[in-house]
Design a protein around this motif. Structure first.
Motif, mmCIF file in Angstrom:
data_model
loop_
_atom_site.group_PDB
_atom_site.id
_atom_site.type_symbol
_atom_site.label_atom_id
_atom_site.label_comp_id
_atom_site.label_asym_id
_atom_site.label_seq_id
_atom_site.Cartn_x
_atom_site.Cartn_y
_atom_site.Cartn_z
ATOM 1 N N PHE A 238 0.855 -1.175 0.000
ATOM 2 C CA PHE A 238 0.000 0.000 0.000
ATOM 3 C C PHE A 238 0.897 1.232 0.000
ATOM 4 N N ALA A 239 0.648 2.162 -0.903
ATOM 5 C CA ALA A 239 1.394 3.415 -0.915
ATOM 6 C C ALA A 239 0.845 4.354 0.152
ATOM 7 N N SER A 240 1.706 5.204 0.661
ATOM 8 C CA SER A 240 1.293 6.267 1.573
ATOM 9 C C SER A 240 0.943 7.518 0.778
ATOM 10 N N LEU A 241 0.209 8.429 1.407
ATOM 11 C CA LEU A 241 -0.112 9.727 0.829
ATOM 12 C C LEU A 241 0.338 10.816 1.786
ATOM 13 N N PRO A 242 0.804 11.960 1.254
ATOM 14 C CA PRO A 242 1.290 13.032 2.132
ATOM 15 C C PRO A 242 0.154 13.915 2.664
ATOM 16 N N LEU A 243 -0.910 13.298 3.109
ATOM 17 C CA LEU A 243 -2.020 14.060 3.689
ATOM 18 C C LEU A 243 -1.542 14.858 4.893
ATOM 19 N N PRO A 244 -2.120 16.042 5.112
ATOM 20 C CA PRO A 244 -3.299 16.606 4.452
ATOM 21 C C PRO A 244 -3.003 17.469 3.227
ATOM 22 N N LEU A 245 -1.843 17.294 2.595
ATOM 23 C CA LEU A 245 -1.507 18.054 1.391
ATOM 24 C C LEU A 245 -2.323 17.507 0.226
ATOM 25 N N VAL A 246 -3.270 18.290 -0.275
ATOM 26 C CA VAL A 246 -4.240 17.782 -1.234
ATOM 27 C C VAL A 246 -3.627 17.563 -2.607
ATOM 28 N N GLU A 247 -3.018 18.585 -3.194
ATOM 29 C CA GLU A 247 -2.485 18.447 -4.550
ATOM 30 C C GLU A 247 -1.385 17.392 -4.608
ATOM 31 N N ALA A 248 -0.510 17.384 -3.617
ATOM 32 C CA ALA A 248 0.570 16.393 -3.597
ATOM 33 C C ALA A 248 0.013 14.983 -3.446
ATOM 34 N N SER A 249 -1.048 14.821 -2.667
ATOM 35 C CA SER A 249 -1.651 13.495 -2.497
ATOM 36 C C SER A 249 -2.298 13.024 -3.788
ATOM 37 N N MET A 250 -2.947 13.923 -4.497
ATOM 38 C CA MET A 250 -3.574 13.540 -5.765
ATOM 39 C C MET A 250 -2.527 13.120 -6.789
ATOM 40 N N ALA A 251 -1.411 13.824 -6.812
ATOM 41 C CA ALA A 251 -0.327 13.443 -7.721
ATOM 42 C C ALA A 251 0.259 12.090 -7.332
ATOM 43 N N GLU A 252 0.362 11.842 -6.036
ATOM 44 C CA GLU A 252 0.952 10.581 -5.577
ATOM 45 C C GLU A 252 0.045 9.397 -5.881
ATOM 46 N N ILE A 253 -1.260 9.601 -5.920
ATOM 47 C CA ILE A 253 -2.179 8.513 -6.262
ATOM 48 C C ILE A 253 -1.854 7.973 -7.643
ATOM 49 N N ASP A 254 -1.746 8.850 -8.624
ATOM 50 C CA ASP A 254 -1.436 8.400 -9.982
ATOM 51 C C ASP A 254 -0.044 7.781 -10.055
ATOM 52 N N HIS A 255 0.924 8.417 -9.438
ATOM 53 C CA HIS A 255 2.298 7.906 -9.501
ATOM 54 C C HIS A 255 2.396 6.521 -8.872
ATOM 55 N N ALA A 256 1.762 6.345 -7.713
ATOM 56 C CA ALA A 256 1.871 5.055 -7.016
ATOM 57 C C ALA A 256 1.203 3.935 -7.797
ATOM 58 N N LEU A 257 0.052 4.223 -8.399
ATOM 59 C CA LEU A 257 -0.655 3.189 -9.147
ATOM 60 C C LEU A 257 -0.015 2.926 -10.502
ATOM 61 N N ASP A 258 0.355 3.984 -11.194
ATOM 62 C CA ASP A 258 0.802 3.840 -12.580
ATOM 63 C C ASP A 258 2.282 3.507 -12.714
ATOM 64 N N ASP A 259 3.099 4.001 -11.791
ATOM 65 C CA ASP A 259 4.544 3.846 -11.921
ATOM 66 C C ASP A 259 5.160 2.892 -10.902
ATOM 67 N N LEU A 260 4.561 2.789 -9.725
ATOM 68 C CA LEU A 260 5.179 1.989 -8.653
ATOM 69 C C LEU A 260 4.520 0.641 -8.422
ATOM 70 N N GLY A 261 3.313 0.460 -8.934
ATOM 71 C CA GLY A 261 2.650 -0.825 -8.775
ATOM 72 C C GLY A 261 1.955 -1.032 -7.452
ATOM 73 N N ALA A 262 1.555 0.029 -6.766
ATOM 74 C CA ALA A 262 0.833 -0.110 -5.506
ATOM 75 C C ALA A 262 -0.514 -0.787 -5.743
ATOM 76 N N VAL A 263 -0.983 -1.549 -4.739
ATOM 77 C CA VAL A 263 -2.296 -2.188 -4.836
ATOM 78 C C VAL A 263 -3.378 -1.352 -4.167
ATOM 79 N N GLY A 264 -2.988 -0.261 -3.548
ATOM 80 C CA GLY A 264 -3.921 0.615 -2.854
ATOM 81 C C GLY A 264 -3.148 1.591 -2.003
ATOM 82 N N PHE A 265 -3.855 2.189 -1.030
ATOM 83 C CA PHE A 265 -3.249 3.257 -0.244
ATOM 84 C C PHE A 265 -3.505 3.032 1.241
ATOM 85 N N ALA A 266 -2.478 3.271 2.033
ATOM 86 C CA ALA A 266 -2.586 3.248 3.491
ATOM 87 C C ALA A 266 -2.677 4.681 3.979
#
Length: 335
Positions: free
Chosen positions: A95-123
């Motif tokens: 599970f990838a982490s998100l830099p919450l509560p930073l909204v824009e950075a978290s949204m960018a990390e969602i795509d990066h983690a799924l598309d580039d890193l192979g995460a199965v979801g988010f913790a």
């Protein structure tokens, strides 16, 4: 019986150093950051017939200090877990982490983690520096998670309260709430904080508005089963959700249809029964195995596995136990 562990953690070298540099030698009042390596984790997996472990970063997460770039540190930590998973593909997902509560950075990390890193979801943690899941400020993040049909694993953390900015600075500060300071927060406070977060997700309508997000609640539902009817009744009385329908019934429906619950911790002999009453017939289809290793030491993990075996044999037949231990996770993650 084969097991898939959806609640376990990594303390990889880069993250360990980041946590130590940020003053988290004893996270959440625990004695220390535990030792961890892929090799020791795999050895435990073999002992308990765990075929897959889904690694995550636990409390206090990856947004640890105002002196560090939380987005950059989160990305670095996710890359570290991705590399571990790629090096041991037959054993680990993450599970990838998100830099919450930073909204824009978290949204960018969602795509990066799924598309580039192979995460199965988010913790994600129950609160991010005092901003609780379900807060309106996080709506764009949940809209993004919904668009990506993401799996969100929710882990408790210490209760944090955001303080109002002073007149001399525009930066909000937060501090941890530490009642009964002679006890580590994971003993009790974690259970209350995750319950608070799930209640806010339900009361705010976040769960209902984002039907394509699948949630995993940790620790057998924490204190939620005992409180869900009270929360729903107050929501109905106060007019939340329109005030016409029975919110207790709606919240129970959402828990049955949109949530899974891991069994890390101490579900037996008592806690499991409250959750199963909420889930109703077929409730075993919403349960998943978890160890909380390495924050739960190996010996305790092995002992708890034996307790779980005994308890599940009393409640479930062989097919149902197989669902709890592995097939529910296999279906959800496509393993």
């Amino acid at each position: 019986m084969e097991r898939i562990d959806v609640h376990c953690h990594a303390v990889a070298p880069g993250y360990r150093q980041y946590a130590l540099d940020s003053g988290h030698e004893q996270p959440d009042g625990m004695p220390c950051l535990p030792a961890w390596s892929p090799e020791s984790h795999i050895a435990l997996m073999k002992k308990l017939n765990i075929t897959k472990s889904i690694l995550s970063i636990t409390s206090p997460g990856t947004h640890l200090s105002p002196d560090h770039d939380a987005a950059a540190m989160t990305r670095q930590t996710n890359a570290e877990l991705s590399a571990i998973s790629r090096a041991h593909p037959s054993h680990f997902r993450f599970f990838a982490s998100l830099p919450l509560p930073l909204v824009e950075a978290s949204m960018a990390e969602i795509d990066h983690a799924l598309d580039d890193l192979g995460a199965v979801g988010f913790a994600v943690l129950s609160n991010a520096n005092g901003v609780y899941l379900g807060d309106a400020v996080l709506d764009p993040v949940f809209a993004k998670l919904n668009a990506r049909k993401a799996i969100v694993f929710i882990h408790p953390t210490t209760c944090n309260v955001t303080m109002t900015p002073s007149t001399s600075t525009s930066t909000s500060t937060f501090h941890a709430v530490k009642p009964l300071t002679n006890y580590p927060r994971p003993m009790m406070e974690f259970m209350f904080d995750e319950t608070r977060a799930i209640a806010n997700l339900l009361l705010s309508g976040t769960v209902a508005r984002h039907p394509h997000v699948t949630f995993i609640m940790s620790h057998c539902g924490c204190a939620l089963p005992s409180l869900v009817d009270r929360i729903g009744a107050f929501a109905t009385l106060l007019g939340s959700g329109g005030g016409e329908s029975d919110q207790s019934g709606e919240f129970r429906r959402l828990l049955r249809e949109r949530f899974f619950f891991d069994l890390a911790g101490f579900p037996f002999p008592n806690q499991i029964h409250g959750l199963l009453r909420v889930l109703g017939d077929g409730g075993e289809g919403r349960l998943m195995y978890g160890t909380d290793y390495p924050f739960t030491p190996e010996k305790v993990v092995v002992d708890l596995a034996a307790q779980l075996d005994q308890g599940c044999e009393e409640l479930f037949d062989a097919e149902q136990r197989g669902a709890v231990y592995s097939s529910n996770a296999e279906k959800l993650f496509g393993l």
